[in-house]
Design an enzyme around this catalytic site. Structure first.
Site, PDB file in Angstrom:
ATOM      1  NE  ARG A  46      -2.901   0.451   3.317  1.00 20.59           N
ATOM      2  CZ  ARG A  46      -2.145   0.508   4.426  1.00 20.59           C
ATOM      3  NH1 ARG A  46      -1.329   1.521   4.637  1.00 20.59           N
ATOM      4  NH2 ARG A  46      -2.213  -0.452   5.324  1.00 20.59           N
ATOM      5  CE1 TYR A  98     -16.437  12.737 -15.536  1.00 21.05           C
ATOM      6  CE2 TYR A  98     -15.870  12.605 -13.211  1.00 21.05           C
ATOM      7  CZ  TYR A  98     -16.242  11.989 -14.384  1.00 21.05           C
ATOM      8  OH  TYR A  98     -16.423  10.634 -14.412  1.00 21.05           O
ATOM      9  CG  ASP A 170      -9.852  17.135 -13.821  1.00 15.56           C
ATOM     10  OD1 ASP A 170      -9.150  16.626 -14.705  1.00 15.56           O
ATOM     11  OD2 ASP A 170     -10.888  16.611 -13.373  1.00 15.56           O
ATOM     12  CE  LYS A 195     -12.286   9.254 -17.925  1.00 16.95           C
ATOM     13  NZ  LYS A 195     -12.641  10.429 -17.182  1.00 16.95           N
TER      14      LYS A 195
HETATM   15  C1  LIG Z   1     -13.190  10.736 -15.875  1.00 16.39           C
HETATM   16  C2  LIG Z   1     -12.883  12.025 -15.244  1.00 16.39           C
HETATM   17  C3  LIG Z   1     -12.639  12.126 -13.864  1.00 16.39           C
HETATM   18  C4  LIG Z   1     -12.772  10.947 -12.924  1.00 16.39           C
HETATM   19  O1  LIG Z   1     -11.821   9.981 -13.141  1.00 16.39           O
HETATM   20  P1  LIG Z   1     -12.033   8.417 -12.866  1.00 16.39           P
HETATM   21  O2  LIG Z   1     -10.739   7.818 -13.288  1.00 16.39           O
HETATM   22  O3  LIG Z   1     -13.211   7.978 -13.684  1.00 16.39           O
HETATM   23  O4  LIG Z   1     -12.308   8.279 -11.393  1.00 16.39           O
HETATM   24  C5  LIG Z   1     -12.310  13.376 -13.353  1.00 16.39           C
HETATM   25  N1  LIG Z   1     -12.228  14.466 -14.139  1.00 16.39           N
HETATM   26  C6  LIG Z   1     -12.460  14.410 -15.465  1.00 16.39           C
HETATM   27  C7  LIG Z   1     -12.366  15.653 -16.272  1.00 16.39           C
HETATM   28  C8  LIG Z   1     -12.804  13.198 -16.059  1.00 16.39           C
HETATM   29  O5  LIG Z   1     -13.055  13.159 -17.383  1.00 16.39           O
END
Ligand SMILES: *Cc1c(COP(=O)(O)O)cnc(C)c1O
Length: 379
Positions: A46, A98, A170, A195
């Site tokens: 961890r 988001y 983000d 992504k």
């Molecule tokens: C998908 C996404 C998230 C969340 O991420 P996960 O890996 O699905 O938990 C946060 N911010 C944006 C802009 C996203 O597209």
């Protein structure tokens, strides 16, 4: 090192025990100690894992940070950032955040006393006036989902700094290849590596990157203390995906530009949202802070009906109807019923998110095939 070299080499060394060129998947929960407290820097998985350590070094280099801290998902990474705050503190955030980020702030952390406010940050001058006595963090997402608005990262971070407020960007929609918020004054960069960073739609993963040793230490403490760590196999998959990040994102952006231009002249399309257009309200900022304009394109239909949108969404063959984005394959989505279904219709309409808005995550297929697919569905 330049970006294309970093994705392949940063943090990656042949495995010292075997010479394996690719970082092995260290599928272990614990590590042998020679004597109590005498070990090779790894005690329990961890806290540390060599596959994860290699990925963290690589990610830190891609965002020009000093430390990266990896999590089981993007939202687990956000969860650690919020835990830097305490009850009564306020987050000031972009108003088309988001959906999952919004849900965590409002439906999980408000019960713990977190306050959050959602404002129009596309005009950075509005941010200063919105700061209140409890504002301890500014949360930026740019480009936003699905309207592809752009926030001036440098301008907002400069205001935050004057007020001693932490900033978190983000950077999921841009990827580290297009935009590096730490260079623009941000304190923390967050990615859903699910992504573009992973890029193959086969793993859920998140990370934070910082350039301040004390902040890194606090976040690493939270990573270990709360425990939402990624497994070594997931870290391996992300490392493998990263090696082609620049190639994938560059090609996807090139395809997206051609698709945006195609849609803009289509008689059934009323509006195309893509920051590369000169008439996009924040085009100048996008040009200043991004290397290319991204591979996400949203568009709306002339007669604005759900029926027309549904017909298009069900009739593409190469564009798969699915949530998520940033993979090599193109996806098509319907924000009103998918990612933004939890937002009341009046709120959605205020930002232009109509029932007929369609979002594309453009992949790296041959762009002529992609345009033919859209043309057939639009017909
Ligand atoms: C998908 C996404 C998230 C969340 O991420 P996960 O890996 O699905 O938990 C946060 N911010 C944006 C802009 C996203 O597209």
């Amino acid at each position: 090192m330049k970006f294309a070299t970093k994705v392949i080499h940063a943090g990656i060394e042949p495995d010292p025990s075997t010479g394996a060129v690719m970082t092995p998947i260290f599928q272990t929960s614990t590590y042998a100690q020679e004597a109590p407290g005498v070990h090779k820097g790894y005690e329990y998985a961890r806290t540390q894992n060599p596959t994860r350590s290699a990925l963290e070094k690589n990610l830190a280099a891609l965002e020009n940070g000093t430390d990266a801290i990896c999590f089981a998902s993007g939202l687990a990474a956000q969860d650690a950032v919020i835990k830097l705050l305490k009850s009564g503190d306020e987050i000031l955030s972009v108003n088309d955040l988001y959906g999952g980020s919004y849900r965590q702030m409002v439906r999980v952390y408000s019960a713990w006393g977190l306050k959050s406010r959602y404002i129009d940050m596309y005009d950075a001058s509005k941010v200063e006036a919105a700061i209140g006595p409890d504002t301890k963090m500014i949360w930026i997402e740019t480009p936003t989902n699905p309207m592809l608005n752009i926030v001036d990262i440098a301008a907002v971070c400069a205001i935050a700094r004057q007020h001693g407020i932490l900033t978190c960007v983000d950077n999921t929609f841009a990827s580290p290849y297009l935009q590096n918020p730490l260079d623009l004054g941000a304190d923390i960069v967050l990615h859903s590596a699910t992504k573009y960073i992973g890029g193959h739609s086969d793993v859920v993963h998140g990370c934070l990157i910082v350039k301040d040793a004390e902040l890194a230490q606090r976040l690493r403490f939270l990573q270990n203390a709360s425990g939402a760590v990624p497994g070594p196999m997931d870290c391996f998959l992300i490392l493998r995906g990263i090696k082609t990040l620049h190639l994938r994102v560059r090609q996807a952006c090139e395809n997206a530009e051609k698709i945006a231009l195609y849609l803009a002249q289509h008689p059934k399309v009323s509006k195309v949202y893509w920051p590369g257009f000169e008439n996009h309200p924040n085009h100048a900022i996008a040009k200043k802070q991004m290397r290319l304009f991204g591979a996400m394109v949203s568009f709306d239909l002339k007669n604005n009906t759900l029926e027309d949108a549904t017909r298009i969404l069900s009739n593409t063959h190469l564009f798969t109807l699915a949530e998520s984005l940033g993979g090599v394959e193109s996806l098509i989505g319907h924000p009103a019923s998918m990612t933004h279904a939890s937002i009341p219709k009046e709120e959605r309409l205020k930002v232009g998110l109509t029932d007929s808005l369609i979002r594309l995550s453009v992949g790296v297929e041959d762009v002529e095939d992609l345009i033919d697919d859209l043309a057939a569905a639009l017909a």
